[in-house]
Every structure is written in structure tokens, then in C-alpha cells.
Design a protein around this motif. Structure first.
Motif, PDB file in Angstrom:
ATOM      1  N   MET A 134     -69.129  49.805  87.866  1.00 29.28           N
ATOM      2  CA  MET A 134     -68.254  50.615  88.707  1.00 29.28           C
ATOM      3  C   MET A 134     -67.216  51.324  87.833  1.00 29.28           C
ATOM      4  SD  MET A 134     -66.237  49.355  92.026  1.00 29.28           S
ATOM      5  CE  MET A 134     -64.754  50.133  92.518  1.00 29.28           C
ATOM      6  N   GLU A 135     -66.948  52.583  88.115  1.00 31.83           N
ATOM      7  CA  GLU A 135     -65.982  53.360  87.353  1.00 31.83           C
ATOM      8  C   GLU A 135     -64.559  52.934  87.694  1.00 31.83           C
ATOM      9  OE1 GLU A 135     -66.357  57.567  87.661  1.00 31.83           O
ATOM     10  OE2 GLU A 135     -68.525  57.467  87.681  1.00 31.83           O
ATOM     11  N   ALA A 136     -63.712  53.010  86.684  1.00 31.46           N
ATOM     12  CA  ALA A 136     -62.308  52.714  86.901  1.00 31.46           C
ATOM     13  C   ALA A 136     -61.575  53.996  87.279  1.00 31.46           C
ATOM     14  CB  ALA A 136     -61.711  52.113  85.637  1.00 31.46           C
ATOM     15  N   HIS A 137     -60.710  53.891  88.246  1.00 33.95           N
ATOM     16  CA  HIS A 137     -59.890  55.012  88.690  1.00 33.95           C
ATOM     17  C   HIS A 137     -58.425  54.586  88.673  1.00 33.95           C
ATOM     18  CE1 HIS A 137     -63.804  56.123  90.345  1.00 33.95           C
ATOM     19  NE2 HIS A 137     -63.357  57.367  90.375  1.00 33.95           N
ATOM     20  N   VAL A 163     -55.496  60.732  95.889  1.00 34.51           N
ATOM     21  CA  VAL A 163     -55.789  61.371  94.608  1.00 34.51           C
ATOM     22  C   VAL A 163     -56.038  60.265  93.598  1.00 34.51           C
ATOM     23  CG1 VAL A 163     -54.857  62.773  92.738  1.00 34.51           C
ATOM     24  CG2 VAL A 163     -54.411  63.415  95.104  1.00 34.51           C
ATOM     25  N   ARG A 164     -57.143  60.367  92.875  1.00 33.95           N
ATOM     26  CA  ARG A 164     -57.479  59.376  91.854  1.00 33.95           C
ATOM     27  C   ARG A 164     -57.922  60.101  90.591  1.00 33.95           C
ATOM     28  NH1 ARG A 164     -55.189  57.054  95.130  1.00 33.95           N
ATOM     29  NH2 ARG A 164     -55.753  55.193  96.294  1.00 33.95           N
ATOM     30  N   TYR A 165     -57.670  59.448  89.460  1.00 35.53           N
ATOM     31  CA  TYR A 165     -58.066  59.980  88.160  1.00 35.53           C
ATOM     32  C   TYR A 165     -59.072  59.021  87.545  1.00 35.53           C
ATOM     33  CZ  TYR A 165     -53.933  62.960  88.598  1.00 35.53           C
ATOM     34  OH  TYR A 165     -53.008  63.872  89.019  1.00 35.53           O
ATOM     35  N   ARG A 166     -60.235  59.540  87.173  1.00 37.38           N
ATOM     36  CA  ARG A 166     -61.252  58.694  86.541  1.00 37.38           C
ATOM     37  C   ARG A 166     -60.821  58.378  85.115  1.00 37.38           C
ATOM     38  NH1 ARG A 166     -66.983  61.498  87.122  1.00 37.38           N
ATOM     39  NH2 ARG A 166     -65.903  62.859  85.672  1.00 37.38           N
ATOM     40  N   LEU A 167     -60.974  57.129  84.728  1.00 36.24           N
ATOM     41  CA  LEU A 167     -60.576  56.696  83.395  1.00 36.24           C
ATOM     42  C   LEU A 167     -61.293  57.504  82.324  1.00 36.24           C
ATOM     43  CD1 LEU A 167     -58.895  54.874  81.618  1.00 36.24           C
ATOM     44  CD2 LEU A 167     -60.674  53.132  81.807  1.00 36.24           C
ATOM     45  N   GLU A 168     -62.563  57.815  82.518  1.00 32.52           N
ATOM     46  CA  GLU A 168     -63.299  58.596  81.510  1.00 32.52           C
ATOM     47  C   GLU A 168     -62.694  59.992  81.348  1.00 32.52           C
ATOM     48  OE1 GLU A 168     -67.221  60.386  83.461  1.00 32.52           O
ATOM     49  OE2 GLU A 168     -66.944  58.272  83.981  1.00 32.52           O
ATOM     50  N   ASP A 169     -62.205  60.594  82.432  1.00 37.70           N
ATOM     51  CA  ASP A 169     -61.562  61.902  82.347  1.00 37.70           C
ATOM     52  C   ASP A 169     -60.204  61.811  81.652  1.00 37.70           C
ATOM     53  OD1 ASP A 169     -63.672  63.207  83.640  1.00 37.70           O
ATOM     54  OD2 ASP A 169     -62.779  62.882  85.620  1.00 37.70           O
ATOM     55  N   VAL A 208     -53.833  72.898  86.189  1.00 37.10           N
ATOM     56  CA  VAL A 208     -53.856  72.437  84.803  1.00 37.10           C
ATOM     57  C   VAL A 208     -53.781  70.909  84.807  1.00 37.10           C
ATOM     58  CG1 VAL A 208     -52.760  74.543  83.954  1.00 37.10           C
ATOM     59  CG2 VAL A 208     -51.343  72.580  84.525  1.00 37.10           C
ATOM     60  N   GLY A 209     -53.934  70.333  83.640  1.00 28.44           N
ATOM     61  CA  GLY A 209     -53.835  68.882  83.552  1.00 28.44           C
ATOM     62  C   GLY A 209     -55.184  68.201  83.649  1.00 28.44           C
ATOM     63  N   CYS A 210     -55.117  66.935  83.824  1.00 31.22           N
ATOM     64  CA  CYS A 210     -56.308  66.082  83.857  1.00 31.22           C
ATOM     65  C   CYS A 210     -57.098  66.302  85.144  1.00 31.22           C
ATOM     66  CB  CYS A 210     -55.851  64.625  83.750  1.00 31.22           C
ATOM     67  SG  CYS A 210     -57.189  63.456  83.531  1.00 31.22           S
ATOM     68  N   PRO A 211     -58.430  66.366  85.053  1.00 29.87           N
ATOM     69  CA  PRO A 211     -59.245  66.461  86.270  1.00 29.87           C
ATOM     70  C   PRO A 211     -58.990  65.262  87.186  1.00 29.87           C
ATOM     71  CG  PRO A 211     -60.592  66.828  84.320  1.00 29.87           C
ATOM     72  CD  PRO A 211     -59.255  66.347  83.837  1.00 29.87           C
ATOM     73  N   PHE A 212     -59.139  65.485  88.477  1.00 31.45           N
ATOM     74  CA  PHE A 212     -58.872  64.430  89.451  1.00 31.45           C
ATOM     75  C   PHE A 212     -59.900  64.456  90.567  1.00 31.45           C
ATOM     76  CE2 PHE A 212     -56.643  68.188  90.796  1.00 31.45           C
ATOM     77  CZ  PHE A 212     -56.787  68.215  92.172  1.00 31.45           C
ATOM     78  N   VAL A 213     -59.922  63.382  91.328  1.00 32.65           N
ATOM     79  CA  VAL A 213     -60.797  63.253  92.490  1.00 32.65           C
ATOM     80  C   VAL A 213     -59.892  63.139  93.707  1.00 32.65           C
ATOM     81  CG1 VAL A 213     -62.509  61.790  93.627  1.00 32.65           C
ATOM     82  CG2 VAL A 213     -62.544  62.027  91.147  1.00 32.65           C
ATOM     83  N   LYS A 214     -60.205  63.887  94.749  1.00 36.86           N
ATOM     84  CA  LYS A 214     -59.421  63.795  95.974  1.00 36.86           C
ATOM     85  C   LYS A 214     -60.357  63.431  97.114  1.00 36.86           C
ATOM     86  CE  LYS A 214     -55.781  65.846  98.576  1.00 36.86           C
ATOM     87  NZ  LYS A 214     -54.774  66.867  98.697  1.00 36.86           N
TER      88      LYS A 214
END
Length: 62
Positions: free
Chosen positions: A1-4, A40-46, A29-35
Motif C-alpha cells: 500500500m502506498e504511503a500518503h 488532499v493527500r500527497y503521495r510519498l513517492e511524489d 506549483v509545488g508537489c503533485p497531490f491527490v484530491k
């Protein structure tokens, strides 16, 4: 499972405010995110890729 990470967790990681992350998202701008819904979550890989892309050895680098 991916970390967010949540917005709050990323703000702590980078020692910035949540408002800074929100402003970056608004500007596109900035880090890609998931909504998902209102969440709002940010994937650790991103996050890791974003940090690696900004690695510098001199303050004069662009």
C-alpha cells in the motif's frame, strides 16, 4: 500500500505552513497531490521525487 501524507504532515516535514501548501496548489506549483472529495493527500513517492529534483549544491544554482 502506498504511503500518503496529509497537508499537515507535509507542512511539518518541510517546516512550512499549510497556507503555503494551499497557495502553491492554487498557483499550480509545488508537489503533485491527490484530491478525493475535500481531502488532499500527497503521495510519498511524489514528495521524494519533488525533493530530489530540488537538490542543490550551491545557493547560486537556479
Amino acid at each position: 500500500m502506498e504511503a500518503h501524507l496529509t497537508e499537515s504532515q507535509l507542512a511539518r516535514r518541510w517546516a512550512v505552513t499549510e497556507k503555503k501548501l494551499q497557495a502553491d496548489r492554487l498557483k499550480g506549483v509545488g508537489c503533485p497531490f491527490v484530491k478525493i472529495g475535500r481531502a488532499v493527500r500527497y503521495r510519498l513517492e511524489d514528495i521524494l521525487a519533488y525533493e530530489a529534483a530540488r537538490l542543490r549544491t550551491s545557493t547560486s544554482e537556479g
